[in-house]
Design a protein around this motif. Structure first.
Motif, short mmCIF file in Angstrom:
data_model
loop_
_atom_site.label_atom_id
_atom_site.label_comp_id
_atom_site.label_asym_id
_atom_site.label_seq_id
_atom_site.Cartn_x
_atom_site.Cartn_y
_atom_site.Cartn_z
N ASP A 82 -38.30 10.87 31.02
CA ASP A 82 -39.55 10.41 30.41
C ASP A 82 -40.57 11.53 30.28
O ASP A 82 -41.71 11.31 29.91
CB ASP A 82 -40.13 9.23 31.20
N ARG A 83 -40.17 12.76 30.59
CA ARG A 83 -41.05 13.92 30.47
C ARG A 83 -40.46 14.87 29.44
O ARG A 83 -39.38 14.66 28.92
CB ARG A 83 -41.16 14.66 31.82
N HIS A 84 -41.19 15.94 29.20
CA HIS A 84 -40.69 16.97 28.30
C HIS A 84 -40.82 18.31 29.02
O HIS A 84 -41.90 18.68 29.48
CB HIS A 84 -41.47 16.98 26.99
N LEU A 85 -39.71 19.01 29.12
CA LEU A 85 -39.66 20.28 29.83
C LEU A 85 -40.09 21.41 28.90
O LEU A 85 -39.59 21.53 27.78
CB LEU A 85 -38.23 20.55 30.31
N LEU A 86 -41.02 22.21 29.36
CA LEU A 86 -41.40 23.44 28.68
C LEU A 86 -41.09 24.58 29.65
O LEU A 86 -41.70 24.69 30.72
CB LEU A 86 -42.89 23.43 28.32
N LEU A 87 -40.06 25.36 29.32
CA LEU A 87 -39.56 26.42 30.19
C LEU A 87 -39.99 27.78 29.64
O LEU A 87 -39.65 28.12 28.51
CB LEU A 87 -38.03 26.36 30.27
#
Length: 135
Positions: A82-87
């Protein structure tokens, strides 16, 4: 589609004198267990990305570096539940100490082209081509 606040994660491509990159294997019992990844971790609230990466490298590998040794390289954006990963990926060629697997199952130094043969998290895969062209 509504996305909750992004999960900001920093990682380092530690590059040795032979042009190899350090990867660590995620331990059992953790999400994405046994996959190979770049060392790093979550950015805490109020923490600068570079500060977080310096902290994570010391916690995970027992090595020390300075913000001036971290060169921003690229980023990855990937849905994660339910999140969005920004790496955010940084390249680092200068550090003190010898890397040891404090939280990982194993470490290995590997050339970027060989990373395609390893099982890695989805967010890490698009970063391999860039590293291969940089080294």
């Amino acid at each position: 589609m509504t996305i909750n606040s992004p999960l900001l994660v920093v990682a380092a491509a530690l590059i040795d004198a032979d042009g190899r990159v350090l990867l660590q294997q995620r331990p059992p019992g953790k999400p994405m267990a046994h996959l190979w990844e770049f060392p790093g971790g979550k950015v805490e609230p109020g923490e600068a990305p570079e500060t977080a990466l310096i902290r994570e490298l010391e916690e995970e590998l027992g090595i020390r570096t300075h913000a001036s040794c971290l060169a921003p390289a690229t980023f990855a954006s990937e849905p994660l539940g339910d999140r969005h990963l920004l790496l955010l990926l940084y390249v680092c060629r200068k550090w003190q100490g010898v890397a040891e697997a404090r939280h990982a199952t194993a470490l290995q130094w590997i050339r970027p082209a060989q990373m395609y043969t390893l099982e890695m998290p989805p967010a890490d895969l698009p970063l391999i081509g860039l590293l291969d062209s940089l080294i």
